[in-house]
Motif scaffolding. Structure first.
Motif, PDB file in Angstrom:
ATOM      1  N   VAL A  22    -110.799  -4.504  -8.812  1.00 20.84           N
ATOM      2  CA  VAL A  22    -109.564  -4.936  -9.457  1.00 20.84           C
ATOM      3  C   VAL A  22    -109.736  -4.718 -10.949  1.00 20.84           C
ATOM      4  O   VAL A  22    -110.712  -5.198 -11.541  1.00 20.84           O
ATOM      5  N   ALA A  23    -108.842  -3.980 -11.571  1.00 20.67           N
ATOM      6  CA  ALA A  23    -108.987  -3.648 -12.982  1.00 20.67           C
ATOM      7  C   ALA A  23    -108.836  -4.890 -13.857  1.00 20.67           C
ATOM      8  O   ALA A  23    -108.050  -5.794 -13.547  1.00 20.67           O
ATOM      9  N   PRO A  24    -109.577  -4.980 -14.953  1.00 13.00           N
ATOM     10  CA  PRO A  24    -109.379  -6.078 -15.898  1.00 13.00           C
ATOM     11  C   PRO A  24    -107.917  -6.145 -16.342  1.00 13.00           C
ATOM     12  O   PRO A  24    -107.306  -5.125 -16.663  1.00 13.00           O
ATOM     13  N   GLY A  25    -107.366  -7.337 -16.315  1.00 16.91           N
ATOM     14  CA  GLY A  25    -105.973  -7.518 -16.700  1.00 16.91           C
ATOM     15  C   GLY A  25    -104.984  -7.350 -15.579  1.00 16.91           C
ATOM     16  O   GLY A  25    -103.790  -7.613 -15.758  1.00 16.91           O
ATOM     17  N   GLU A  26    -105.449  -6.927 -14.406  1.00 19.56           N
ATOM     18  CA  GLU A  26    -104.523  -6.738 -13.284  1.00 19.56           C
ATOM     19  C   GLU A  26    -104.056  -8.074 -12.726  1.00 19.56           C
ATOM     20  O   GLU A  26    -102.936  -8.195 -12.225  1.00 19.56           O
ATOM     21  N   VAL A  27    -104.922  -9.086 -12.769  1.00 19.14           N
ATOM     22  CA  VAL A  27    -104.519 -10.449 -12.414  1.00 19.14           C
ATOM     23  C   VAL A  27    -104.777 -11.335 -13.629  1.00 19.14           C
ATOM     24  O   VAL A  27    -105.866 -11.322 -14.193  1.00 19.14           O
ATOM     25  N   LEU A  28    -103.739 -12.088 -14.014  1.00 18.99           N
ATOM     26  CA  LEU A  28    -103.834 -12.916 -15.217  1.00 18.99           C
ATOM     27  C   LEU A  28    -103.256 -14.295 -14.947  1.00 18.99           C
ATOM     28  O   LEU A  28    -102.255 -14.431 -14.244  1.00 18.99           O
ATOM     29  N   PRO A  29    -103.866 -15.333 -15.538  1.00 19.73           N
ATOM     30  CA  PRO A  29    -103.246 -16.659 -15.465  1.00 19.73           C
ATOM     31  C   PRO A  29    -102.053 -16.717 -16.416  1.00 19.73           C
ATOM     32  O   PRO A  29    -101.963 -15.932 -17.374  1.00 19.73           O
ATOM     33  N   ALA A  30    -101.151 -17.620 -16.164  1.00 20.93           N
ATOM     34  CA  ALA A  30     -99.933 -17.715 -16.973  1.00 20.93           C
ATOM     35  C   ALA A  30    -100.280 -17.962 -18.437  1.00 20.93           C
ATOM     36  O   ALA A  30    -101.005 -18.903 -18.770  1.00 20.93           O
ATOM     37  N   GLY A  31     -99.773 -17.103 -19.311  1.00 20.68           N
ATOM     38  CA  GLY A  31     -99.910 -17.298 -20.743  1.00 20.68           C
ATOM     39  C   GLY A  31    -101.277 -16.998 -21.316  1.00 20.68           C
ATOM     40  O   GLY A  31    -101.528 -17.295 -22.490  1.00 20.68           O
ATOM     41  N   LYS A  32    -102.174 -16.386 -20.541  1.00 20.15           N
ATOM     42  CA  LYS A  32    -103.514 -16.101 -21.045  1.00 20.15           C
ATOM     43  C   LYS A  32    -103.888 -14.652 -20.738  1.00 20.15           C
ATOM     44  O   LYS A  32    -103.273 -14.003 -19.889  1.00 20.15           O
ATOM     45  N   ASP A  33    -104.922 -14.176 -21.456  1.00 20.55           N
ATOM     46  CA  ASP A  33    -105.298 -12.772 -21.287  1.00 20.55           C
ATOM     47  C   ASP A  33    -106.465 -12.565 -20.336  1.00 20.55           C
ATOM     48  O   ASP A  33    -106.889 -11.429 -20.121  1.00 20.55           O
ATOM     49  N   HIS A  34    -107.021 -13.637 -19.768  1.00 26.60           N
ATOM     50  CA  HIS A  34    -108.083 -13.494 -18.766  1.00 26.60           C
ATOM     51  C   HIS A  34    -108.316 -14.834 -18.086  1.00 26.60           C
ATOM     52  O   HIS A  34    -107.900 -15.888 -18.584  1.00 26.60           O
ATOM     53  N   TYR A  35    -108.981 -14.773 -16.941  1.00 22.92           N
ATOM     54  CA  TYR A  35    -109.386 -15.991 -16.236  1.00 22.92           C
ATOM     55  C   TYR A  35    -110.743 -16.450 -16.767  1.00 22.92           C
ATOM     56  O   TYR A  35    -111.665 -15.641 -16.942  1.00 22.92           O
ATOM     57  N   ALA A  36    -110.867 -17.746 -17.001  1.00 20.93           N
ATOM     58  CA  ALA A  36    -112.126 -18.325 -17.458  1.00 20.93           C
ATOM     59  C   ALA A  36    -112.809 -19.145 -16.363  1.00 20.93           C
ATOM     60  O   ALA A  36    -113.919 -19.624 -16.566  1.00 20.93           O
ATOM     61  N   VAL A  37    -112.157 -19.330 -15.221  1.00 17.97           N
ATOM     62  CA  VAL A  37    -112.724 -20.085 -14.100  1.00 17.97           C
ATOM     63  C   VAL A  37    -112.748 -19.161 -12.886  1.00 17.97           C
ATOM     64  O   VAL A  37    -111.706 -18.637 -12.476  1.00 17.97           O
ATOM     65  N   PHE A  38    -113.938 -18.979 -12.318  1.00 17.64           N
ATOM     66  CA  PHE A  38    -114.070 -18.016 -11.228  1.00 17.64           C
ATOM     67  C   PHE A  38    -113.235 -18.394 -10.013  1.00 17.64           C
ATOM     68  O   PHE A  38    -112.620 -17.525  -9.388  1.00 17.64           O
ATOM     69  N   GLY A  39    -113.218 -19.668  -9.618  1.00 23.75           N
ATOM     70  CA  GLY A  39    -112.504 -20.067  -8.411  1.00 23.75           C
ATOM     71  C   GLY A  39    -111.043 -19.660  -8.442  1.00 23.75           C
ATOM     72  O   GLY A  39    -110.507 -19.127  -7.469  1.00 23.75           O
ATOM     73  N   ALA A  40    -110.385 -19.902  -9.576  1.00 24.76           N
ATOM     74  CA  ALA A  40    -108.977 -19.520  -9.715  1.00 24.76           C
ATOM     75  C   ALA A  40    -108.820 -18.004  -9.693  1.00 24.76           C
ATOM     76  O   ALA A  40    -107.883 -17.464  -9.086  1.00 24.76           O
ATOM     77  N   TYR A  41    -109.749 -17.320 -10.353  1.00 25.44           N
ATOM     78  CA  TYR A  41    -109.707 -15.850 -10.349  1.00 25.44           C
ATOM     79  C   TYR A  41    -109.880 -15.315  -8.940  1.00 25.44           C
ATOM     80  O   TYR A  41    -109.141 -14.420  -8.506  1.00 25.44           O
ATOM     81  N   PHE A  42    -110.842 -15.859  -8.201  1.00 26.84           N
ATOM     82  CA  PHE A  42    -111.148 -15.355  -6.869  1.00 26.84           C
ATOM     83  C   PHE A  42    -109.953 -15.507  -5.928  1.00 26.84           C
ATOM     84  O   PHE A  42    -109.681 -14.621  -5.107  1.00 26.84           O
ATOM     85  N   ARG A  43    -109.235 -16.601  -6.052  1.00 23.99           N
ATOM     86  CA  ARG A  43    -108.055 -16.797  -5.188  1.00 23.99           C
ATOM     87  C   ARG A  43    -107.027 -15.697  -5.420  1.00 23.99           C
ATOM     88  O   ARG A  43    -106.447 -15.165  -4.463  1.00 23.99           O
ATOM     89  N   GLN A  44    -106.795 -15.342  -6.670  1.00 25.32           N
ATOM     90  CA  GLN A  44    -105.841 -14.277  -6.971  1.00 25.32           C
ATOM     91  C   GLN A  44    -106.412 -12.902  -6.620  1.00 25.32           C
ATOM     92  O   GLN A  44    -105.711 -12.032  -6.105  1.00 25.32           O
ATOM     93  N   TRP A  45    -107.689 -12.716  -6.899  1.00 26.83           N
ATOM     94  CA  TRP A  45    -108.370 -11.450  -6.593  1.00 26.83           C
ATOM     95  C   TRP A  45    -108.264 -11.135  -5.109  1.00 26.83           C
ATOM     96  O   TRP A  45    -108.056  -9.972  -4.726  1.00 26.83           O
ATOM     97  N   SER A  46    -108.370 -12.141  -4.277  1.00 27.89           N
ATOM     98  CA  SER A  46    -108.347 -11.943  -2.825  1.00 27.89           C
ATOM     99  C   SER A  46    -106.981 -11.495  -2.321  1.00 27.89           C
ATOM    100  O   SER A  46    -106.876 -10.936  -1.220  1.00 27.89           O
ATOM    101  N   LEU A  47    -105.935 -11.732  -3.110  1.00 28.28           N
ATOM    102  CA  LEU A  47    -104.573 -11.401  -2.685  1.00 28.28           C
ATOM    103  C   LEU A  47    -104.111 -10.028  -3.157  1.00 28.28           C
ATOM    104  O   LEU A  47    -103.069  -9.541  -2.703  1.00 28.28           O
TER     105      LEU A  47
END
Length: 455
Positions: free
Chosen positions: A131-156
């Motif tokens: 998954v390319a950097p920036g392809e999944v982003l949290p609302a209003g931010k430029d990157h995920y800082a918590v892996f668990g939240a990132y992984f949930r989106q990454w899996s989708l």
């Protein structure tokens, strides 16, 4: 088919299978695969000898594979942007394809390429990650800082299908570079590579991939932390150099129906997580992602003992000696050796990251630096003050001491779990061992760390 000639500027994608850069170049009338030994990375003795030797294998193997489909690898030396632009002019290239970069240096290199080539340059995402950097982003931010939240989106995220190997590439005679023998000589002239270094290149990568999918993946969840069993994939060096596509690996893992698939995909997600973090915060390569007010100790003798595997804690020393011998270290061991340096000895994570970078063949900026920060508590770990006690780690992951006996020959005759606490052996037996006393009491180190962090 697009007219003209295209350059395929390869960086960390040294492969034919699932290569978006080569695939795009192959659509042109002529294609020139090119790799630049950039002076900023490979010149002046800056490149660690293990990675240089591994890279020499990668380039040789890639050249041989390209020749089988009618092409060859053009290797140049100098500044990447300058040499690429010169080659493009020499062969009359109308397009240049390359992979997106995430490190600070990679981003600056990409900017210079844009400046030199203009709209002839096409940069491809998802070449080195799934998954390319920036392809999944949290609302209003430029990157995920918590892996668990990132992984949930990454899996989708739907992933592209792996691309086939080009059937044939037509490379013009005017595309010339260094002689292959000269390339190997440049990369290995300094010697000093680890004696147990794995072979580099896509051929070796795919051989290891077949073995991993065939016999290793099923038991991965239960066995991944077994130090002596060594049930990890050992694919990380091939992912680092792009001899293996992370996208293809994720596809094969997910589609194979193995009970180990989810656990292994999580590890691939960690790799992508670090890449997206570094892409947003390239300064994290050298600066604390989250400062903790640390005033690290300066204790050169202790740092040297850690580097050489002479700390007096056998499981730590075994891991550090594995690193020196193979240019690789078990992932579990990376965690507790890093914890020992940064929290038990309370020394700067950058000193440890630099040592790993010097020896690991899979050390890239994103994973090496940010994993060190995670362990040191200056990165994204939600429990920044956790300490991995090496004796407990040994008890859990090398219960019978086989890992220690493999890498610390001074203790090879010490039976069972007693090998983890040689200071408790009978005095006569202990005196016969050429092995140091512990350089720090674990309780004293823990108390010092807690006081330094105010906990």
């Amino acid at each position: 088919m697009p007219e003209g000639i295209a350059l395929a500027l390869l960086t960390c994608d040294l492969r034919l299978h699932d290569s978006p850069v080569l695939h795009a170049a192959a659509a042109h009338r002529g294609a020139v695969p090119v790799f630049v030994l950039d002076d900023a990375i490979h010149g002046g003795g800056l490149a660690p000898s293990n990675r240089s030797a591994f890279l020499a294998d990668c380039l040789s193997d890639l050249d041989a594979s390209l020749r089988r489909i009618g092409s060859r690898l053009v290797v140049l030396r100098g500044d990447t942007a300058t040499e690429t632009a010169r080659l493009a002019q020499r062969v009359g290239a109308s397009a240049v394809h390359t992979a997106a970069a995430v490190s600070g240096y990679g981003q600056r290199r990409e900017a210079r390429l844009h400046s030199a080539l203009g709209d002839r340059l096409t940069v491809h995402d998802s070449v080195t990650t799934t998954v390319a950097p920036g392809e999944v982003l949290p609302a209003g931010k430029d990157h995920y800082a918590v892996f668990g939240a990132y992984f949930r989106q990454w899996s989708l995220i739907p992933r592209r299908e792996p691309l086939p190997v080009p059937r044939r590439l037509t490379t013009p005679d005017s595309a010339r570079g260094l002689d292959p023998a000269e390339v190997r000589e440049l990369l290995t002239a300094g010697g000093g590579a680890a004696p147990g270094l794995a072979p580099g290149g896509e051929t070796a990568a795919r051989r290891r991939l077949r073995a991993w999918l065939g016999t290793g993946l099923d038991g991965y969840p239960e066995q991944q932390d077994d130090l002596a069993g060594d049930h990890t994939s050992r694919l990380s060096p091939y992912l680092h150099f792009g001899c293996l596509s992370a996208t293809e690996l994720a596809h094969l893992t997910a589609s194979g129906g193995s009970p180990g698939a989810d656990a292994f995909l999580r590890q691939l997600a960690w790799r992508d997580f670090n890449h997206q973090l570094l892409a947003a915060r390239p300064d994290a390569a050298r600066h604390d992602y989250r400062g903790r007010g640390d005033h690290w100790r300066h204790a050169p003798a202790e740092l040297d003992a850690w580097r050489r595997g002479r700390t007096g804690y056998p499981v730590v020393d075994a891991a550090m000696r594995q690193l020196l011998h193979e240019g690789w270290m078990h992932n579990r061991a990376r965690m507790f050796t890093a914890s020992f340096l940064t929290k038990t000895l309370y020394q700067d994570w950058r000193a440890g990251a630099d040592h790993f970078n010097r020896h690991l063949i899979d050390a890239d900026v994103a994973n090496n630096q940010l994993n060190w920060q995670w362990v040191a508590g200056t990165g994204t770990d939600t429990r920044p003050n956790r300490v991995l006690n090496p004796l407990r780690q040994a008890q859990r992951f090398d219960q019978d001491g086989d890992y220690v006996r493999r890498w610390v020959p001074e203790l090879a005759e010490v039976a069972g779990s007693a090998v983890h606490r040689p200071w408790l052996l009978p005095e006569e037996q202990r005196a016969a061992l050429d092995y140091p006393e512990p350089i720090v009491d674990l309780n004293d180190g823990l108390a010092r760390f807690r006081a330094a962090r105010g906990i």
